[in-house]
Design a protein around this motif. Sequence first.
Motif, PDB file in Angstrom:
ATOM      1  N   ALA A   1       0.879  12.411  -9.403  1.00  0.00           N
ATOM      2  CA  ALA A   1       0.288  13.734  -9.168  1.00  0.00           C
ATOM      3  C   ALA A   1       1.304  14.835  -9.434  1.00  0.00           C
ATOM      4  CB  ALA A   1      -0.238  13.825  -7.735  1.00  0.00           C
ATOM      5  N   LEU A   2       2.573  14.598  -9.063  1.00  0.00           N
ATOM      6  CA  LEU A   2       3.631  15.571  -9.312  1.00  0.00           C
ATOM      7  C   LEU A   2       3.866  15.745 -10.807  1.00  0.00           C
ATOM      8  CD1 LEU A   2       5.780  17.424  -8.089  1.00  0.00           C
ATOM      9  CD2 LEU A   2       7.348  15.468  -8.056  1.00  0.00           C
ATOM     10  N   TYR A   3       3.827  14.647 -11.551  1.00  0.00           N
ATOM     11  CA  TYR A   3       3.984  14.730 -13.002  1.00  0.00           C
ATOM     12  C   TYR A   3       2.889  15.616 -13.601  1.00  0.00           C
ATOM     13  CZ  TYR A   3       6.968  10.555 -12.474  1.00  0.00           C
ATOM     14  OH  TYR A   3       7.933   9.668 -12.105  1.00  0.00           O
ATOM     15  N   LEU A   4       1.654  15.406 -13.184  1.00  0.00           N
ATOM     16  CA  LEU A   4       0.526  16.168 -13.711  1.00  0.00           C
ATOM     17  C   LEU A   4       0.614  17.642 -13.315  1.00  0.00           C
ATOM     18  CD1 LEU A   4      -2.368  13.642 -13.029  1.00  0.00           C
ATOM     19  CD2 LEU A   4      -1.348  14.191 -15.239  1.00  0.00           C
ATOM     20  N   PHE A   5       1.061  17.895 -12.092  1.00  0.00           N
ATOM     21  CA  PHE A   5       1.176  19.283 -11.636  1.00  0.00           C
ATOM     22  C   PHE A   5       2.246  20.023 -12.423  1.00  0.00           C
ATOM     23  CE2 PHE A   5       2.857  22.575  -8.765  1.00  0.00           C
ATOM     24  CZ  PHE A   5       1.692  23.292  -8.529  1.00  0.00           C
ATOM     25  N   GLU A   6       3.377  19.372 -12.683  1.00  0.00           N
ATOM     26  CA  GLU A   6       4.424  20.015 -13.484  1.00  0.00           C
ATOM     27  C   GLU A   6       3.929  20.297 -14.894  1.00  0.00           C
ATOM     28  OE1 GLU A   6       9.075  19.408 -14.837  1.00  0.00           O
ATOM     29  OE2 GLU A   6       7.697  17.727 -14.839  1.00  0.00           O
ATOM     30  N   ALA A   7       3.185  19.345 -15.461  1.00  0.00           N
ATOM     31  CA  ALA A   7       2.629  19.566 -16.789  1.00  0.00           C
ATOM     32  C   ALA A   7       1.686  20.759 -16.788  1.00  0.00           C
ATOM     33  CB  ALA A   7       1.885  18.311 -17.261  1.00  0.00           C
ATOM     34  N   LEU A   8       0.894  20.911 -15.725  1.00  0.00           N
ATOM     35  CA  LEU A   8      -0.025  22.048 -15.621  1.00  0.00           C
ATOM     36  C   LEU A   8       0.726  23.370 -15.561  1.00  0.00           C
ATOM     37  CD1 LEU A   8      -2.889  23.201 -15.159  1.00  0.00           C
ATOM     38  CD2 LEU A   8      -2.510  22.863 -12.712  1.00  0.00           C
ATOM     39  N   VAL A   9       1.761  23.433 -14.745  1.00  0.00           N
ATOM     40  CA  VAL A   9       2.513  24.678 -14.574  1.00  0.00           C
ATOM     41  C   VAL A   9       3.211  25.094 -15.873  1.00  0.00           C
ATOM     42  CG1 VAL A   9       4.465  25.756 -13.386  1.00  0.00           C
ATOM     43  CG2 VAL A   9       2.833  24.367 -12.099  1.00  0.00           C
ATOM     44  N   LEU A  10       3.903  24.159 -16.498  1.00  0.00           N
ATOM     45  CA  LEU A  10       4.674  24.484 -17.705  1.00  0.00           C
ATOM     46  C   LEU A  10       3.765  24.824 -18.882  1.00  0.00           C
ATOM     47  CD1 LEU A  10       7.556  21.836 -17.520  1.00  0.00           C
ATOM     48  CD2 LEU A  10       7.541  24.200 -16.703  1.00  0.00           C
TER      49      LEU A  10
ATOM     50  N   MET B   1       0.832  -1.208   0.000  1.00  0.00           N
ATOM     51  CA  MET B   1       0.000   0.000   0.000  1.00  0.00           C
ATOM     52  C   MET B   1       0.868   1.260   0.000  1.00  0.00           C
ATOM     53  SD  MET B   1      -3.053   1.116  -0.141  1.00  0.00           S
ATOM     54  CE  MET B   1      -3.993   2.590   0.192  1.00  0.00           C
ATOM     55  N   GLU B   2       1.940   1.221   0.800  1.00  0.00           N
ATOM     56  CA  GLU B   2       2.832   2.373   0.843  1.00  0.00           C
ATOM     57  C   GLU B   2       3.480   2.621  -0.507  1.00  0.00           C
ATOM     58  OE1 GLU B   2       6.756   3.950   3.321  1.00  0.00           O
ATOM     59  OE2 GLU B   2       5.720   2.090   3.902  1.00  0.00           O
ATOM     60  N   THR B   3       3.838   1.537  -1.195  1.00  0.00           N
ATOM     61  CA  THR B   3       4.423   1.670  -2.531  1.00  0.00           C
ATOM     62  C   THR B   3       3.430   2.295  -3.496  1.00  0.00           C
ATOM     63  OG1 THR B   3       5.790  -0.274  -2.148  1.00  0.00           O
ATOM     64  CG2 THR B   3       5.507   0.434  -4.430  1.00  0.00           C
ATOM     65  N   GLN B   4       2.176   1.913  -3.408  1.00  0.00           N
ATOM     66  CA  GLN B   4       1.155   2.469  -4.293  1.00  0.00           C
ATOM     67  C   GLN B   4       0.921   3.945  -4.014  1.00  0.00           C
ATOM     68  OE1 GLN B   4      -2.745   0.648  -4.049  1.00  0.00           O
ATOM     69  NE2 GLN B   4      -3.088   0.986  -6.231  1.00  0.00           N
ATOM     70  N   LEU B   5       0.918   4.331  -2.735  1.00  0.00           N
ATOM     71  CA  LEU B   5       0.753   5.742  -2.390  1.00  0.00           C
ATOM     72  C   LEU B   5       1.914   6.576  -2.931  1.00  0.00           C
ATOM     73  CD1 LEU B   5      -0.574   5.513   1.290  1.00  0.00           C
ATOM     74  CD2 LEU B   5      -1.862   6.162  -0.763  1.00  0.00           C
ATOM     75  N   THR B   6       3.112   6.032  -2.840  1.00  0.00           N
ATOM     76  CA  THR B   6       4.281   6.735  -3.384  1.00  0.00           C
ATOM     77  C   THR B   6       4.151   6.913  -4.894  1.00  0.00           C
ATOM     78  OG1 THR B   6       5.690   5.799  -1.648  1.00  0.00           O
ATOM     79  CG2 THR B   6       6.791   6.683  -3.599  1.00  0.00           C
ATOM     80  N   MET B   7       3.670   5.866  -5.573  1.00  0.00           N
ATOM     81  CA  MET B   7       3.484   5.957  -7.015  1.00  0.00           C
ATOM     82  C   MET B   7       2.443   7.010  -7.361  1.00  0.00           C
ATOM     83  SD  MET B   7       2.363   2.914  -9.665  1.00  0.00           S
ATOM     84  CE  MET B   7       0.734   2.786  -8.885  1.00  0.00           C
ATOM     85  N   TRP B   8       1.344   7.054  -6.610  1.00  0.00           N
ATOM     86  CA  TRP B   8       0.310   8.063  -6.858  1.00  0.00           C
ATOM     87  C   TRP B   8       0.842   9.472  -6.627  1.00  0.00           C
ATOM     88  CZ3 TRP B   8      -4.141   5.230  -3.794  1.00  0.00           C
ATOM     89  CH2 TRP B   8      -4.624   4.182  -4.591  1.00  0.00           C
ATOM     90  N   ALA B   9       1.690   9.632  -5.624  1.00  0.00           N
ATOM     91  CA  ALA B   9       2.269  10.949  -5.334  1.00  0.00           C
ATOM     92  C   ALA B   9       3.143  11.423  -6.491  1.00  0.00           C
ATOM     93  CB  ALA B   9       3.077  10.887  -4.040  1.00  0.00           C
ATOM     94  N   TRP B  10       3.946  10.514  -7.040  1.00  0.00           N
ATOM     95  CA  TRP B  10       4.777  10.882  -8.184  1.00  0.00           C
ATOM     96  C   TRP B  10       3.925  11.208  -9.411  1.00  0.00           C
ATOM     97  CZ3 TRP B  10       9.519  12.493  -8.377  1.00  0.00           C
ATOM     98  CH2 TRP B  10      10.423  12.131  -7.380  1.00  0.00           C
TER      99      TRP B  10
END
Length: 236
Positions: free
Chosen positions: A12-21, A1-10
């Motif tokens: 979300a970060l990918y999507l946020f960077e795409a939004l900003v740029l 479960m912890e591994t999956q949460l880490t993957m989801w966090a990354w």
Amino acid sequence: METQLTMWAWQALYLFEALVLSTSIGMERQAKHKDAGTRTHALVGVGAALFVIIGEYGFMNVLSTNVKIDPSRIAAQIVSGISFIGAGIVFTQRSHVHGLTTAASIWMTAAIGTACGAGMFVPALVCTILYFIAVRLLPFLVRLVVPDFSSDDILRLQYRDGQGILRSILSVCTNHDISVEGFSTRKSDDMDNEPSQRGHIVSANLEIRGRDSKALISDLSSIDGVISVTRINNID
């Protein structure tokens, strides 16, 4: 479960960077009053990033030793699919093509979003910086190094109505070897004008093609009856 949460966090970060740029590119286009502005570019960038994430992680529950996927196929489909949006922006008017730069910016935004979805933070950021160099700094450097470089501009003029000034304006453009691709005029109701001049001042936008020359603006400004001349660079 912890591994999956880490993957989801990354993810979300990918999507946020795409939004900003992608939003930063859209803001530049919107600042130039283009139809494809902040929202369009933001949606294209985030959508492209999400497609890549789906291609890489979206089918993990069906994977087995006998089932393999190729995430790069998603990127290939993004490249061809984004062409439909770009094609809708480009149009021809009076034998002059408009919208090419905006269409290219959407295409580039899709590439940046794809890079973000793949976790390639540095290439996505560098590509965004290079975009602003290309559309903002490069035209300035070209005009600085080669002042007579052929360019497309819009001249915005204000002049007094009923004095045949438009013919004089077109004559001056011809003398400077400037091609007038099209123009539009309207009566100005600018409240900054004196009450006696309201309704008697014409605002005109001239789409011109030719060599950049400050002498042209100077000669147009010297025409009797011309109130102001403003150049708007990079009409695309």
